[in-house]
Design a protein around this motif. Structure first.
Motif, short mmCIF file in Angstrom:
data_model
loop_
_atom_site.label_atom_id
_atom_site.label_comp_id
_atom_site.label_asym_id
_atom_site.label_seq_id
_atom_site.Cartn_x
_atom_site.Cartn_y
_atom_site.Cartn_z
N PRO A 1 -10.07 -5.50 -8.63
CA PRO A 1 -8.78 -5.57 -9.30
C PRO A 1 -7.81 -4.54 -9.47
CG PRO A 1 -10.19 -6.70 -10.88
CD PRO A 1 -11.01 -5.96 -9.68
N THR A 2 -8.76 -3.62 -10.00
CA THR A 2 -7.81 -2.34 -10.42
C THR A 2 -7.54 -1.32 -9.26
OG1 THR A 2 -9.77 -0.93 -10.96
CG2 THR A 2 -8.89 -2.45 -12.89
N VAL A 3 -8.02 -1.76 -7.85
CA VAL A 3 -7.91 -0.73 -6.65
C VAL A 3 -6.62 -1.56 -6.01
CG1 VAL A 3 -8.78 0.38 -4.73
CG2 VAL A 3 -10.30 -0.15 -6.96
N VAL A 4 -5.53 -0.60 -6.07
CA VAL A 4 -4.27 -1.26 -5.38
C VAL A 4 -3.92 -0.47 -4.23
CG1 VAL A 4 -1.88 -1.84 -5.54
CG2 VAL A 4 -3.54 -2.34 -7.60
N ALA A 5 -3.76 -1.09 -2.89
CA ALA A 5 -3.31 -0.41 -1.77
C ALA A 5 -1.98 -0.10 -1.75
CB ALA A 5 -3.95 -1.13 -0.50
#
Length: 200
Positions: A46-50
């Motif tokens: 959830p902390t990886v945002v495209a």
């Protein structure tokens, strides 16, 4: 401090996994639109945002994980890189040394990112190794850092520690940094060396 990974191939995804493991927010971007990266980013954590490249480059620290020849295009995306830290996780193999003006690859890359603090790091491990938990049996996997700007290394070393790695400073690009650079068809002696540092 905000972070972005530019390039979402094997190395970019491996680095994103390192951020996700420690619940550290990171933007990821590539030549593809963010909606194409979003499913894989969400799968990592959830902390990886495209994000779009433009939005990702608003980060304070940007990790370059694109094929070596693409760094110039990334550099053109901002009018100025002043105040940014750029971590060069690329390898120039098999670009001939004469195409790099005889410079270590990171010194050559730095010429495109005018005003940025450029640090070589996270480039010496293969993606599969980089993707695994760096804390093993009480030791921390080593990442080598080098820069021609001494002050630039400290915040990148702090990030490496936050991610669970043991940073080892090699000094300038053409000194200790040469140990993690590929020149022509010659690999630096520390490339692919999977080393651990015991807790003191």
């Amino acid at each position: 401090m905000s972070y972005a990974i530019v390039g979402f191939g094997k190395i970019g995804q491996a680095l994103a996994q390192a951020f996700a493991r420690k619940n550290i927010n990171v933007a990821v971007a590539s030549r593809r639109p963010p909606e194409a990266l979003a499913p894989q980013a969400r799968a990592i954590g959830p902390t990886v945002v495209a994000k779009s490249l433009r939005d990702a480059l608003e980060a304070d620290t940007i990790i370059l994980a694109v094929p070596f020849g693409e760094h110039r295009e990334i550099a053109k995306a901002l009018p100025s890189w002043k105040g940014k830290t750029v971590i060069d996780a690329m390898n120039s193999f098999p670009v001939p040394p004469e195409e790099l003006d005889g410079l270590p690859s990171s010194a050559f890359v730095a010429k495109s990112f005018t005003g940025a603090k450029l640090v070589k790091g996270f480039n010496h491990l293969v993606a599969a190794t980089l993707a695994t938990d760096p804390i093993v049996e009480g030791g921390h996997r080593v990442v080598f850092l080098s820069s021609d700007d001494e002050d630039a290394i400290a915040p990148v070393a702090d990030l490496a520690k936050q991610l669970g790695f043991a940073p080892v400073k090699l000094g300038k690009f053409n000194e200790g940094g040469a140990l993690v650079h590929a020149r022509g068809k010659t690999w630096g002696l520390l490339i692919f060396q999977d080393l651990f540092k015991k807790q003191q």
